[in-house]
Write an enzyme that holds these catalytic residues in place. Structure first.
Site, PDB file in Angstrom:
ATOM      1  N   CYS A   1     -24.004  -4.553  22.253  1.00 27.99           N
ATOM      2  CA  CYS A   1     -24.801  -4.769  22.864  1.00 27.99           C
ATOM      3  C   CYS A   1     -25.978  -5.747  24.060  1.00 27.99           C
ATOM      4  O   CYS A   1     -25.478  -6.247  24.614  1.00 27.99           O
ATOM      5  CB  CYS A   1     -25.624  -3.276  23.119  1.00 27.99           C
ATOM      6  SG  CYS A   1     -24.686  -1.633  23.088  1.00 27.99           S
TER       7      CYS A   1
ATOM      8  N   ASP B   1      -7.830   7.768  27.979  1.00 26.95           N
ATOM      9  CA  ASP B   1      -7.360   6.503  27.327  1.00 26.95           C
ATOM     10  C   ASP B   1      -5.881   6.000  27.369  1.00 26.95           C
ATOM     11  O   ASP B   1      -5.228   6.730  27.826  1.00 26.95           O
ATOM     12  CB  ASP B   1      -7.851   6.357  25.486  1.00 26.95           C
ATOM     13  CG  ASP B   1      -9.177   5.383  25.109  1.00 26.95           C
ATOM     14  OD1 ASP B   1      -9.712   5.238  25.070  1.00 26.95           O
ATOM     15  OD2 ASP B   1      -7.816   4.131  25.600  1.00 26.95           O
TER      16      ASP B   1
ATOM     17  N   GLY C   1     -27.446  -8.433  16.834  1.00 29.88           N
ATOM     18  CA  GLY C   1     -25.912  -8.755  17.286  1.00 29.88           C
ATOM     19  C   GLY C   1     -25.443  -7.613  17.379  1.00 29.88           C
ATOM     20  O   GLY C   1     -26.305  -6.720  18.465  1.00 29.88           O
TER      21      GLY C   1
ATOM     22  N   LYS D   1     -25.149  -4.153  11.959  1.00 26.30           N
ATOM     23  CA  LYS D   1     -26.452  -3.670  10.633  1.00 26.30           C
ATOM     24  C   LYS D   1     -25.758  -2.613   9.994  1.00 26.30           C
ATOM     25  O   LYS D   1     -24.313  -2.911  10.392  1.00 26.30           O
ATOM     26  CB  LYS D   1     -26.362  -3.025  12.457  1.00 26.30           C
ATOM     27  CG  LYS D   1     -26.252  -1.796  12.690  1.00 26.30           C
ATOM     28  CD  LYS D   1     -27.659  -1.335  14.387  1.00 26.30           C
ATOM     29  CE  LYS D   1     -26.369  -0.074  15.068  1.00 26.30           C
ATOM     30  NZ  LYS D   1     -26.997   0.430  15.619  1.00 26.30           N
TER      31      LYS D   1
ATOM     32  N   ASN E   1     -33.166  -2.869  26.843  1.00 19.29           N
ATOM     33  CA  ASN E   1     -31.911  -3.552  26.140  1.00 19.29           C
ATOM     34  C   ASN E   1     -32.757  -5.025  26.146  1.00 19.29           C
ATOM     35  O   ASN E   1     -32.361  -5.663  24.823  1.00 19.29           O
ATOM     36  CB  ASN E   1     -30.281  -3.440  25.871  1.00 19.29           C
ATOM     37  CG  ASN E   1     -30.017  -2.651  25.117  1.00 19.29           C
ATOM     38  OD1 ASN E   1     -30.822  -1.405  24.709  1.00 19.29           O
ATOM     39  ND2 ASN E   1     -28.549  -2.698  25.503  1.00 19.29           N
TER      40      ASN E   1
HETATM   41  C1  UGA Z   1     -28.947  -0.749  21.187  1.00 21.30           C
HETATM   42  C2  UGA Z   1     -30.479  -0.020  21.856  1.00 21.30           C
HETATM   43  O1  UGA Z   1     -30.623   0.016  21.028  1.00 21.30           O
HETATM   44  C3  UGA Z   1     -29.641   1.064  22.431  1.00 21.30           C
HETATM   45  O2  UGA Z   1     -30.122   2.091  23.418  1.00 21.30           O
HETATM   46  C4  UGA Z   1     -28.819   1.172  23.297  1.00 21.30           C
HETATM   47  O3  UGA Z   1     -28.733   2.169  24.157  1.00 21.30           O
HETATM   48  C5  UGA Z   1     -26.957   0.246  22.397  1.00 21.30           C
HETATM   49  O4  UGA Z   1     -27.688  -0.820  22.212  1.00 21.30           O
HETATM   50  C6  UGA Z   1     -26.201  -0.350  23.973  1.00 21.30           C
HETATM   51  O5  UGA Z   1     -26.159  -0.727  24.806  1.00 21.30           O
HETATM   52  O6  UGA Z   1     -25.274   1.233  23.841  1.00 21.30           O
HETATM   53  P1  UGA Z   1     -27.303  -1.080  19.171  1.00 21.30           P
HETATM   54  O7  UGA Z   1     -26.860  -2.251  19.460  1.00 21.30           O
HETATM   55  O8  UGA Z   1     -26.535  -0.042  18.761  1.00 21.30           O
HETATM   56  O9  UGA Z   1     -28.086  -0.233  20.312  1.00 21.30           O
HETATM   57  O10 UGA Z   1     -27.849  -1.699  17.531  1.00 21.30           O
HETATM   58  P2  UGA Z   1     -29.501  -1.907  17.619  1.00 21.30           P
HETATM   59  O11 UGA Z   1     -29.852  -0.304  16.380  1.00 21.30           O
HETATM   60  O12 UGA Z   1     -30.504  -1.854  19.075  1.00 21.30           O
HETATM   61  O13 UGA Z   1     -29.478  -2.891  16.478  1.00 21.30           O
HETATM   62  C7  UGA Z   1     -29.349  -4.376  17.637  1.00 21.30           C
HETATM   63  C8  UGA Z   1     -28.985  -5.715  16.687  1.00 21.30           C
HETATM   64  O14 UGA Z   1     -30.691  -5.541  17.075  1.00 21.30           O
HETATM   65  C9  UGA Z   1     -28.996  -5.300  15.476  1.00 21.30           C
HETATM   66  O15 UGA Z   1     -28.725  -6.640  15.096  1.00 21.30           O
HETATM   67  C10 UGA Z   1     -30.060  -5.367  14.383  1.00 21.30           C
HETATM   68  O16 UGA Z   1     -29.813  -6.015  13.249  1.00 21.30           O
HETATM   69  C11 UGA Z   1     -30.414  -6.069  15.481  1.00 21.30           C
HETATM   70  N1  UGA Z   1     -33.150  -5.788  15.252  1.00 21.30           N
HETATM   71  C12 UGA Z   1     -32.918  -4.720  15.274  1.00 21.30           C
HETATM   72  C13 UGA Z   1     -33.354  -7.065  14.454  1.00 21.30           C
HETATM   73  O17 UGA Z   1     -32.746  -8.165  14.067  1.00 21.30           O
HETATM   74  N2  UGA Z   1     -34.828  -6.675  13.854  1.00 21.30           N
HETATM   75  C14 UGA Z   1     -35.575  -4.859  14.400  1.00 21.30           C
HETATM   76  O18 UGA Z   1     -36.432  -5.419  14.692  1.00 21.30           O
HETATM   77  C15 UGA Z   1     -34.285  -3.941  15.489  1.00 21.30           C
END
Ligand code: UGA
Length: 455
Positions: free
Chosen positions: A269, A31, A266, A337, A217
């Protein structure tokens, strides 16, 4: 194997630590930020990710070194690019960090060698070719080296599907490992690296692998926005949206995951990847049919983020002065989250910004078990009246309204009668509809996103 990792953010650090400690490889993590490297060499994690510090400090598994020196990459079997790919203003992906890695690599790689680079960062279709031509030009202009003659570089793609907050867990139990290569040696090396998970490996070409990441995604974001598009309709018709999504999810063709309505997705990603794919699709062909799905996904997401704001307006807008009353708002949760300290694109940011647009004299108190400091640094240049507290009851003191934003499990166990006693008002907005409906209705004027309102 000898693995190099460039970038020690969420992706690079989790990948490096897991490839080293779980899959027994010899790892060098690079890094540019020296403070991060010093911290890591002192066995401390610069990010919060459950299980990561423990793995980092484990004496089992392979060796992991942290350095700023690119020369240490010279003996690596594979070099993973794990740097950020932020969003430009027009939605496209910013390649600056990827280019900077290639720039630094071009200074150290040696003639007569073959270098196997793997893009783990989420980068658009076509990025491998862009990076390859950049490094080819740089090698030729700075050192007179011709790619393909004096040395070889192969670029492949191995996107990550790790969720923040459960990244280590996801690494240990992958749904799939996508290996995108355009040469057989890169494919062999990647298959060898992941031989423990050979039944999970799916091999394809570089571009397809990159699109699998974006499409995955974007599709998950689409599921969320589809459900969120029903919020107002359900409110108007007194329908419990949570029952609707439960009933939908019973169909295995639909599946129950990512159907939970909320105040918009949010994180670092989904918003960026939806914007990038949308941009790339429109750029790729003239007269491309209107890219209506991804645009709608984004628009609905922005509307969902406004849900708690509209409830506050309904309760506290002063039509005489055309301003929100100068209320105190207690906010529970600011991470995008649970189980993370990340506030990037968090709906709490939208909520707070909107409150201060509606009246600069509002007061906000925030409680989050992990993310307060990150929110404070995000708002450090704004003149907002925000108090950050490590105690929920202090945050609730004299609040006119409390808004639950992040679905932290610990919020289930709070004493809401006590919270009510601390507050001066009686409005409670639960954007995750996670609290006991009857209890909350008996205590507060309770708004639960997706559930019919009782009073
Ligand atoms: C997301 C993907 O789920 C991963 O597979 C991927 O590797 C990652 O992006 C990435 O591209 O690096 P992440 O951003 O950590 O992962 O979070 P998630 O758990 O997917 O949640 C994303 C958002 O969706 C959060 O704000 C969560 O509150 C919201 N969400 C999720 C909802 O509003 N409803 C749901 O049913 C699920």
């Amino acid at each position: 194997m000898k693995i190099g990792i460039i970038g020690t953010g969420y992706v690079g650090l989790v990948t490096g630590v897991c490839l080293g400690k779980v899959l027994n490889n010899d790892i060098v993590c690079i890094d540019k930020v020296e403070e991060k490297i010093n911290l890591l060499n002192n066995k401390q994690c610069p990010i919060f990710e459950p299980g990561l510090t423990k793995l980092l400090n484990s004496s089992d598994g392979g060796n992991i070194r942290f350095t700023t020196n690119y020369n240490e990459l010279l003996d690596r079997d594979l070099i993973f690019l794990c740097v950020g790919t932020p969003q430009n203003d027009n939605g496209s992906t910013n390649y600056d960090y990827l280019i900077s890695c290639m720039n630094d690599l071009a200074d150290v790689i040696e003639p007569g060698t073959s270098t196997y680079i793997v893009i783990k960062s989420t980068a658009p279709v076509g990025s491998a070719d862009i990076l390859k031509s950049f490094i080819a030009n740089k090698l030729e202009s700075d050192r007179g080296l011709i790619l393909g003659k004096d040395l070889n570089i192969h670029i492949s793609s191995n996107p990550e599907f790790l969720k923040e907050g459960s990244a280590v867990e996801d690494f240990l139990n992958p749904s799939r490992i996508v290996i995108g290569t355009d040469d057989s040696e890169s494919k062999n090396r990647l298959l060898k690296l992941y031989e423990t998970y050979s039944d999970k490996c799916f091999c394809t070409d570089v571009k397809s692998a990159q699109l699998i990441k974006y499409a995955s995604n974007a599709f998950l974001a689409t599921k969320i926005s589809f459900v969120n598009s029903l919020i107002t309709y359900c409110e108007e018709n007194n329908i419990n949206l949570h029952d609707v999504t439960y009933g939908m999810g019973l169909d295995p063709r639909i599946g129950s995951s990512f159907l939970t309505p909320g105040p918009g997705y949010g994180g670092s990603c989904f918003p960026k990847d939806v914007a990038s794919l949308s941009f790339e699709m429109e750029e790729s062909a003239e007269n491309y049919p209107d890219n209506c799905i991804l645009k709608a996904v984004d628009t609905i997401n922005e509307q969902a983020k406004m849900w708690p704001v509209y409830k506050i307006i309904d309760e506290f807008y002063d039509t005489d002065i055309c301003l929100l009353k100068p209320i105190k708002v207690c906010v529970l949760g600011c991470a995008f989250k649970a189980y993370t300290d990340d506030v990037r694109c968090s709906s709490t940011i939208t909520l707070i910004e909107q409150l201060f647009i509606l009246n600069k004299n509002v007061q906000v108190s925030v409680y989050d078990p992990l993310a307060n400091d990150n929110l404070a640094s995000y708002f450090s240049d704004r003149n907002y009246n925000i108090e950050y507290t490590d105690n929920v009851y202090t945050a609730a003191e004299n609040a006119d309204v409390t808004v639950l934003m992040t679905p932290w499990p610990e919020f289930l166990a709070l004493n809401y009668s006590k919270i009510k006693c601390f507050m001066s008002g009686n409005v409670f907005i639960d954007t995750r509809a996670m609290l006991n409906y009857d209890v909350m209705n008996s205590l507060f004027k309770y708004y639960a996103l997706g559930k019919p309102q009782k009073n």
